[in-house]
Design an enzyme around this catalytic site. Structure first.
Site, PDB file in Angstrom:
ATOM      1  N   CYS A 129      47.649  34.619  92.304  1.00  0.00           N
ATOM      2  CA  CYS A 129      48.515  33.440  92.376  1.00  0.00           C
ATOM      3  C   CYS A 129      48.400  32.879  93.775  1.00  0.00           C
ATOM      4  CB  CYS A 129      49.963  33.814  92.071  1.00  0.00           C
ATOM      5  SG  CYS A 129      51.001  32.357  91.789  1.00  0.00           S
ATOM      6  N   CYS A 131      51.062  31.302  95.330  1.00  0.00           N
ATOM      7  CA  CYS A 131      52.360  31.039  95.976  1.00  0.00           C
ATOM      8  C   CYS A 131      52.619  31.890  97.216  1.00  0.00           C
ATOM      9  CB  CYS A 131      53.505  31.169  94.983  1.00  0.00           C
ATOM     10  SG  CYS A 131      53.798  32.847  94.404  1.00  0.00           S
ATOM     11  N   CYS A 139      52.683  27.637  93.165  1.00  0.00           N
ATOM     12  CA  CYS A 139      51.658  28.532  92.618  1.00  0.00           C
ATOM     13  C   CYS A 139      50.294  27.864  92.469  1.00  0.00           C
ATOM     14  CB  CYS A 139      52.119  29.088  91.273  1.00  0.00           C
ATOM     15  SG  CYS A 139      53.652  30.029  91.423  1.00  0.00           S
ATOM     16  N   LYS A 204      55.730  33.918  81.048  1.00  0.00           N
ATOM     17  CA  LYS A 204      56.435  34.081  82.311  1.00  0.00           C
ATOM     18  C   LYS A 204      57.457  32.966  82.435  1.00  0.00           C
ATOM     19  CE  LYS A 204      55.932  34.189  87.287  1.00  0.00           C
ATOM     20  NZ  LYS A 204      55.052  34.390  88.436  1.00  0.00           N
ATOM     21  N   ARG A 214      60.893  36.854  95.998  1.00  0.00           N
ATOM     22  CA  ARG A 214      60.523  35.700  96.832  1.00  0.00           C
ATOM     23  C   ARG A 214      60.931  35.926  98.279  1.00  0.00           C
ATOM     24  NH1 ARG A 214      61.841  30.878  92.532  1.00  0.00           N
ATOM     25  NH2 ARG A 214      60.359  31.605  90.960  1.00  0.00           N
ATOM     26  N   LYS A 257      57.638  38.492  81.090  1.00  0.00           N
ATOM     27  CA  LYS A 257      58.301  38.634  82.376  1.00  0.00           C
ATOM     28  C   LYS A 257      59.382  37.588  82.526  1.00  0.00           C
ATOM     29  CE  LYS A 257      57.316  37.990  87.197  1.00  0.00           C
ATOM     30  NZ  LYS A 257      56.423  37.401  88.149  1.00  0.00           N
ATOM     31  N   SER A 283      62.056  41.975  90.190  1.00  0.00           N
ATOM     32  CA  SER A 283      62.818  42.342  91.380  1.00  0.00           C
ATOM     33  C   SER A 283      64.336  42.246  91.183  1.00  0.00           C
ATOM     34  CB  SER A 283      62.380  41.468  92.550  1.00  0.00           C
ATOM     35  OG  SER A 283      62.515  40.098  92.233  1.00  0.00           O
ATOM     36  N   TYR A 322      59.562  48.468  89.759  1.00  0.00           N
ATOM     37  CA  TYR A 322      59.775  48.978  91.120  1.00  0.00           C
ATOM     38  C   TYR A 322      60.413  50.359  91.078  1.00  0.00           C
ATOM     39  CZ  TYR A 322      58.765  44.120  91.993  1.00  0.00           C
ATOM     40  OH  TYR A 322      58.143  42.896  92.005  1.00  0.00           O
TER      41      TYR A 322
HETATM   42  C1  PBG Z   1      53.901  35.027  91.844  1.00  0.00           C
HETATM   43  C2  PBG Z   1      54.796  36.066  91.302  1.00  0.00           C
HETATM   44  C3  PBG Z   1      56.193  36.121  91.300  1.00  0.00           C
HETATM   45  C4  PBG Z   1      56.541  37.359  90.754  1.00  0.00           C
HETATM   46  C5  PBG Z   1      55.355  37.991  90.424  1.00  0.00           C
HETATM   47  N1  PBG Z   1      54.296  37.186  90.745  1.00  0.00           N
HETATM   48  C6  PBG Z   1      57.186  35.191  91.823  1.00  0.00           C
HETATM   49  C7  PBG Z   1      57.394  33.874  91.197  1.00  0.00           C
HETATM   50  O1  PBG Z   1      56.753  33.494  90.225  1.00  0.00           O
HETATM   51  O2  PBG Z   1      58.226  33.151  91.754  1.00  0.00           O
HETATM   52  C8  PBG Z   1      57.940  37.878  90.596  1.00  0.00           C
HETATM   53  C9  PBG Z   1      58.038  39.370  90.559  1.00  0.00           C
HETATM   54  C10 PBG Z   1      59.412  39.900  90.712  1.00  0.00           C
HETATM   55  O3  PBG Z   1      60.427  39.179  90.804  1.00  0.00           O
HETATM   56  O4  PBG Z   1      59.514  41.130  90.737  1.00  0.00           O
HETATM   57  N2  PBG Z   1      53.846  33.844  91.153  1.00  0.00           N
END
Ligand code: PBG
Length: 337
Positions: A129, A131, A139, A204, A214, A257, A283, A322
């Site tokens: 990605c 981002c 992204c 997602k 983030r 996700k 997270s 995690y």
């Molecule tokens: C990158 C990405 C993100 C997560 C995984 N890959 C953040 C987002 O899309 O803002 C989130 C993972 C998490 O919250 O544990 N695009």
């Protein structure tokens, strides 16, 4: 199938479901779902430098680590039987196109190479990605303030090839651009990486559960949000279309996700497509678990295992979490529900 003969001889229950729940041995014998360490994937955050280990405040037990420390963390995972890690990179310098994300000698290729050299049997998956690497935090690349889908695809493909060249077993695109799986598969094949798999973040969602990540990855969009490319939490038919497209384009594993609030999606995807499904317990799920458990408001171990089991029961074959190290430790010590 559902018509059992009933005998109505008294006011007492004819069927006693509790009989099969009387002892731990019997409960274990009839349990429908298992949770094994071989199902778990541990996310890790890489930063430049050496000897660096920066705690992530909202994710107790998680760190941003320089490659040397990250290898030691991964070694712990291997010793506990965890089969795979998922790598995220937080570069020193960000730019408009996220070039640190696809540079062949970037942070992630170096981390992959170090992990593969030290722990050859560990599967290394890499998030793909932009981002974490773009200054604006979106992204993909921006054009007139909007994320330009088609201009982003070649950059994602370059990143995937850089990671594959370093030895990544699977690449995991999380950007939600249309057509990215096909673009990445084609690029990998052209460069001869026929065995490198693609774990697609297929369904997602634009979720507030990503907040702590983030902060960890310093990847919150500077302006706007991700609702123009990540999915609307109201939708589930749309998730099936996303998964179908990604499978057609060549995804090997598909992901849902977040996990906990999206178990219905995990379930629909599993039963509709009968392919390996990965759930990403994100997270925010981890932060809530840790916060409540640290307050003494819940039994952290039991809630953690119940969360993971629920993801398996919904249909997830594998779980990115995690909590992987914590859960693996419990399982190694003969955890009994
Ligand atoms: C990158 C990405 C993100 C997560 C995984 N890959 C953040 C987002 O899309 O803002 C989130 C993972 C998490 O919250 O544990 N695009």
């Amino acid at each position: 199938r559902h018509s059992f003969p009933t005998r109505r001889s008294s006011d007492l229950p004819d069927t006693r479901m509790r009989r099969n729940r009387r002892t731990a041995a019997l409960r274990a014998m009839v349990a429908e779902t298992e949770l094994g360490v071989h199902r778990l994937i541990l996310p890790l955050f890489a930063v430049e430098g050496s000897g660096v280990e920066l705690p992530i405040l909202s994710m107790p037990g998680c760190f941003r680590q320089s490659i040397d420390r990250l290898v030691e963390q991964a070694r712990q995972a291997v010793d506990l039987g965890i089969p795979a890690v998922l790598l995220f990179g937080i570069p020193d310098r960000k730019d408009e196109t996220g070039s640190a994300g696809y540079a062949p000698d970037g942070l992630i290729p170096r981390a992959v190479a170090a992990l593969k050299a030290a722990l050859p049997h560990l599967m290394v998956w890499t998030d793909v990605c932009l981002c974490e690497y773009t200054r604006h935090g979106h992204c993909g690349v921006l054009r007139n303030g909007d994320v330009d889908n088609d201009a982003t695809l070649p950059l994602l493909a370059r990143a995937a090839c850089s990671y594959a060249a370093a030895g990544a077993d699977m690449v995991a695109p999380s950007d939600m651009m249309d057509g990215r799986i096909g673009a990445i598969r084609e690029a990998l094949d052209e460069e001869g990486f026929l065995h490198t798999g693609i774990v697609s973040y297929a369904a997602k969602y634009a979720s507030a559960f990503y907040g702590p990540f983030r902060e960890a990855a310093d990847s919150a969009p500077a302006q706007g949000d991700r609702r123009g490319y990540q999915m609307d939490p109201a939708n589930s038919d749309e998730a099936l279309r996303e998964v179908e497209l990604d499978l057609e384009e060549g995804a090997d594993l598909v992901m849902v996700k977040p996990a906990l609030s999206y178990l219905d999606i995990v379930s629909r995807v599993k039963w509709e497509f009968e392919v390996p499904v990965v759930a990403y317990s994100v997270s925010g799920e981890y932060a809530m678990l840790k916060a409540a458990s640290r307050q003494g408001w819940i039994d952290g171990d039991r809630v953690m295992m119940e969360m993971l089991l629920s993801m398996r029961r919904a249909g997830a074959d594998a779980i990115i979490t995690y909590s992987a190290l914590d859960a693996a430790r419990l399982l190694q010590n003969g955890w009994q529900r």
